[in-house]
Scaffold this motif. Structure first.
Motif, mmCIF file in Angstrom:
data_model
loop_
_atom_site.group_PDB
_atom_site.id
_atom_site.type_symbol
_atom_site.label_atom_id
_atom_site.label_comp_id
_atom_site.label_asym_id
_atom_site.label_seq_id
_atom_site.Cartn_x
_atom_site.Cartn_y
_atom_site.Cartn_z
ATOM 1 N N TYR A 88 0.832 -1.199 0.000
ATOM 2 C CA TYR A 88 0.000 0.000 0.000
ATOM 3 C C TYR A 88 0.865 1.247 0.000
ATOM 4 N N SER A 89 2.073 1.090 0.530
ATOM 5 C CA SER A 89 2.908 2.267 0.660
ATOM 6 C C SER A 89 4.357 1.825 0.742
ATOM 7 N N THR B 172 -10.530 0.802 -10.559
ATOM 8 C CA THR B 172 -11.734 0.986 -9.747
ATOM 9 C C THR B 172 -11.404 1.625 -8.406
ATOM 10 N N CYS B 173 -10.142 1.804 -8.140
ATOM 11 C CA CYS B 173 -9.753 2.303 -6.826
ATOM 12 C C CYS B 173 -8.536 3.193 -7.008
ATOM 13 N N GLU C 149 -7.736 6.366 -6.704
ATOM 14 C CA GLU C 149 -7.253 7.420 -5.813
ATOM 15 C C GLU C 149 -6.233 6.887 -4.810
ATOM 16 N N ARG C 150 -6.564 5.724 -4.204
ATOM 17 C CA ARG C 150 -5.641 5.181 -3.217
ATOM 18 C C ARG C 150 -4.361 4.694 -3.885
ATOM 19 N N ASN D 16 -1.608 7.264 -4.384
ATOM 20 C CA ASN D 16 -0.757 7.495 -3.224
ATOM 21 C C ASN D 16 0.586 6.774 -3.395
ATOM 22 N N SER E 253 -0.039 12.663 5.272
ATOM 23 C CA SER E 253 -1.262 13.327 4.821
ATOM 24 C C SER E 253 -0.982 14.221 3.623
ATOM 25 N N VAL F 11 -1.374 11.702 0.815
ATOM 26 C CA VAL F 11 -2.767 11.283 0.621
ATOM 27 C C VAL F 11 -3.577 12.420 0.006
ATOM 28 N N LYS F 12 -3.354 13.649 0.505
ATOM 29 C CA LYS F 12 -4.155 14.778 0.004
ATOM 30 C C LYS F 12 -3.832 15.096 -1.448
ATOM 31 N N GLU G 198 -5.483 12.577 -3.521
ATOM 32 C CA GLU G 198 -6.918 12.855 -3.549
ATOM 33 C C GLU G 198 -7.218 13.943 -4.576
#
Lengths: 701, 77
Positions: free
Chosen positions: A85-86, A116-117, A119-120, A123, A272, A275-276, A279
């Motif tokens: 994930y990161s 389908t995902c 945005e994440r 990151n 953050s 992530v922002k 986003e």
């Protein structure tokens, strides 16, 4: 000239896995990175023509696979990195992935994203862009996104990120040529305006003042090294030869500490910011046409994970799979067995014909050939049915739901719910289950999962269980196959129950500790591709497991033959061993022969029953009971009762894992101690249970 | 008036926004990796048969969290 030393502070060994050598200087190393379960392995397979195992659950890829992809005459070495994930996290795998991207000498990265995902996924893409600008973003699962009416503005994304973006549907092999074309272009003209992640002013100024020390490097590397330095608690001594750097570092750290009181606060700002920004980019390029796309999945979930229906449906599903496996395997098993008897005669005649001495013919035919034939005819049909069914569940996305359903039970054993996944893999092959335990983050919980994996029966033990159930319990009524499936489900349930009890026991004794955090992604249900499932499960799993079993069966057949034919005094070695074990075996409701069979069956559990028959009939070779009735007669003649059968089944469930599994455990835990524990633990459980069953039964008979 | 409540109390079918993470160390990092930061919208989607863990929709993905973890995430309605 000053160059930045490698900032590999905590584990250089993690890179060992990634040691890649180019065969030719023009070869390129391309890393495939991405979140878990975005179809990375599918992209990898489609590009390399390889059969890296894929499945619809996060964490499928536990080792990095590599393969060759030729495009326009040029060779690309593709490395499939386990999904993360990161790159900020501190799990072993994520660190290894990050170190590989930083120092693995790679030429480019393909960042695979789930459409389908997105945005994440962005990151992670941003984090990769912090390491290198040579990135091609590959948005996979476009077909799924279309169904869900998610629209992605590909051009805008490419402009925003400053790197090429390609869309693919790897399952249908769509877009892959475009992907490699883009990689080719990228290598000849690297992106110059890749997106640069920005942080709040205090961090930015600290980064830029440190980055001035690394001006010889390119901008990305300088920033990366500066940021990594700031994340350290102490100044790394590898950098001490760079003049003044330590002073600057101290000064900047002080300023940052004033601003962000704790290390945690500092990290929060870093995370953050990422992530922002992901986003923001996501919002700019994504358009959702249909918000209610999930209703079908939720309806299925309400059934499969429902309070009243979840667990019963799970049991029913497994009973159904067992039933199909048992009934379906019956007939082909018999056919194969007849075929091998026929072939053996031919083989024997051939051996005699070329003039081999009789004892060599015997050894080759009755020893090696017969054991191999037995294993193929007993193992192949059930595996050829079980594995495709299991792969089907895997592709549908049901396995993570099992972990979801069962997590509470594992939690109360202070273990990890993902252990349910490794347990399910154990039904196929315990060695595979042990390797799968890498998906569990906490070392303590991983070890529990490794040590208890052999408590569920693997494919090598199913035939023994099925044979005994059929002979002694299921009878021959018209519904016998249903009873068989039911009893087998009970046996498996006992295995699962013991997994829980032993996990709990381990958590309270030698592996004490608290359950660690748990975040399990439940992927969308995906329509499986039946043809692919068949090909994959037959070639990747069935033939692989069979090949491995045969590799041990052939030498084991030889040893067995020698044990049964070399005479010391008037008795064979086999008889000596079983007579020696007889008194001890009597205490636990078995006899010397059964115990000997389990001992000699260490290389492969499948040969346990044949060894018993061989010893009972004091024949020099494995006996194929042509029918189960005959087998029953042999057992009864040698004093078997239903209690003996129960004890044998219990011992079959709980004894030492096979040699392949033991070696795998040693490799995974890097310790002979844990390998020995993993052998003793189930053996002790089995002996204690058998002793109890035997003692209680004696009260009644 | 203080309206903050832990994520574990969010009923199925409802959503709320994150206002604070009360956990530290590796779990805090894991949650942040999944995109759970101040202001993230989370919807409670599905309960497991035992009522724990619970699956939440977080930035488009369905993630199951244990109660012991979800109670450390403070939410605003």
């Amino acid at each position: 000239m000053i160059t930045a030393p490698l900032l590999q502070l905590n584990n250089t060994s993690a890179l060992e896995d990634y040691n890649i050598k180019k065969e030719h200087p023009t070869d390129c190393i391309i890393a495939l990175a991405g979140n878990p379960n975005v179809g990375k392995s599918t992209v990898f397979n489609a590009l390399t023509g390889m059969h890296q195992h894929t499945g619809n659950w996060p964490g499928k890829t536990v080792t990095n696979a590599r393969g060759i992809c030729s495009h326009h005459g040029k060779k690309y070495i593709l490395v499939d990195i386990p999904g993360t994930y990161s790159l900020l996290s501190h799990s072993k795998e994520e660190e290894a992935a990050r170190d590989f991207l930083c120092y693995g000498n790679i030429d480019a990265v393909i960042a695979v994203c789930d459409a389908t995902c997105l945005e994440r996924n962005l990151n992670l893409v941003l984090q990769i862009l912090e390491i290198t600008p040579k990135v091609v973003v590959c948005i996979n699962l476009m077909d799924e996104a279309k169904k869900k009416k998610i629209d992605i503005d590909q051009e805008k994304l490419s402009t925003l990120l400053g790197v090429p973006v390609v869309t693919t549907s790897a399952k249908r092999k769509a877009g892959l040529t475009k992907l490699m074309d883009t990689v080719e272009q990228l290598l000849s003209s690297p992106p110059t305006r890749a997106y640069c992640v920005t942080y709040p002013q205090p961090i930015e100024s600290a980064i830029s003042s440190l980055a001035t020390y690394f001006q010889e490097e390119n901008k990305t590397t300088a920033r990366r090294t500066a940021k990594q330095l700031l994340e350290q608690n102490e100044f790394p001594k590898e950098f001490s030869q760079i003049e003044n750097l330590e002073n600057t570092w101290n000064h900047e750290k002080e300023l940052l500490n004033e601003q962000y009181q704790t290390k945690e606060a500092f990290q929060d700002v870093i995370v953050s910011s990422l992530v922002k920004q992901a986003e923001k980019i996501g919002k700019a390029v994504l358009h959702f046409g249909n918000e209610a796309y999930e209703t079908r999945d939720r309806k299925i979930d309400r059934l499969l994970t429902g309070k009243l229906t979840g667990i019963p449906l799970m049991l029913l599903l497994f009973a159904g799979i067992f039933w199909l496996t048992i009934t379906g395997a019956n007939y082909p098993s018999q056919m194969l067995s007849q075929l091998f008897t026929f072939l053996e005669k031919l083989f024997y005649a051939g051996c005699v014909h070329i003039g081999l001495p009789t004892w060599v013919c015997e050894m080759l035919c009755s020893g090696i050939f017969r054991v191999v034939g037995w294993i193929v005819s007993v193992m192949l049909p059930p595996m050829a049915i079980f594995f495709p069914l299991f792969t089907l569940l895997e592709d549908l996305g049901y396995l993570p739901r099992i972990a979801f359903n069962m997590d509470k039970a594992f939690q109360s054993c202070k273990a990890c719910g993902k252990q349910a996944l490794t347990m399910c893999m154990g039904f196929g092959c315990n060695a595979a289950g042990v390797v799968g335990c890498r998906i569990i983050d906490s070392p303590r919980e991983r070890l529990i999962a490794v040590l208890t994996n052999s408590f569920v029966p693997c494919n090598g033990r199913f035939p023994t269980l099925i044979a005994l159930i059929t002979i002694f319990f299921a009878g021959s009524s018209p519904y016998s196959s249903l009873w068989q499936a039911l009893y087998l489900t009970l046996a498996v349930a006992l295995g699962v129950l013991m997994t829980f009890l032993v996990s709990r026991f381990l958590s309270k004794t030698i592996l004490r500790g608290h359950p660690s955090s748990f975040a399990l992604e439940l992927p969308p249900y995906r329509k499986p591709n039946i043809g692919k499932i068949l090909i994959r499960s037959v070639f990747d799993r069935t033939l692989y497991v069979l090949g491995r079993a045969l590799a041990v069966a052939a030498p084991a057949g030889l040893v067995l033959w020698l044990c049964a034919n070399v005479q010391i005094g008037s008795q064979t070695i086999l008889t000596y061993i079983s007579q020696f074990l007889n008194p001890f075996a009597g205490w636990v409701g078995l006899d010397g022969v059964i115990l000997t069979a389990f001992l000699l069956g260490l290389p492969a559990n499948e040969i346990v029953v044949p060894i018993m028959l061989m010893a009972y009939l004091s024949k020099g070779s494995l006996e194929e009971a042509s029918s189960l009735l005959q087998m029953k007669a042999v057992f009864l003649e040698n004093g078997w009762t239903q209690i003996t059968a129960i004890c044998t089944m219990v011992f079959c469930l709980f004894h030492w894992p096979c040699s392949t599994t033991l070696l795998t455990i040693k490799k995974e835990t890097k310790s002979s101690k844990w390998m020995i524990v993993s052998a003793l633990l189930p053996a002790l459980v089995g002996l204690i249970l058998c002793f109890l069953i035997h003692s209680v039964s004696r009260l009644f008979y | 008036m203080n309206l903050e409540f832990p994520l574990s109390q969010l009923p199925v079918g409802q959503s709320a926004t994150v206002c604070q993470l009360q956990t530290s160390g590796s779990m805090r990092r894991r949650l942040q990796d999944l995109g759970i930061i101040h202001g993230t919208k989370i919807e409670c989607v599905l309960k497991s048969p035992a009522g724990d863990p619970v699956a939440y929709r977080i930035r488009g993905a369905l993630i199951a969290l244990r109660k012991s973890d979800s109670k450390t995430i403070l939410m605003n309605p």
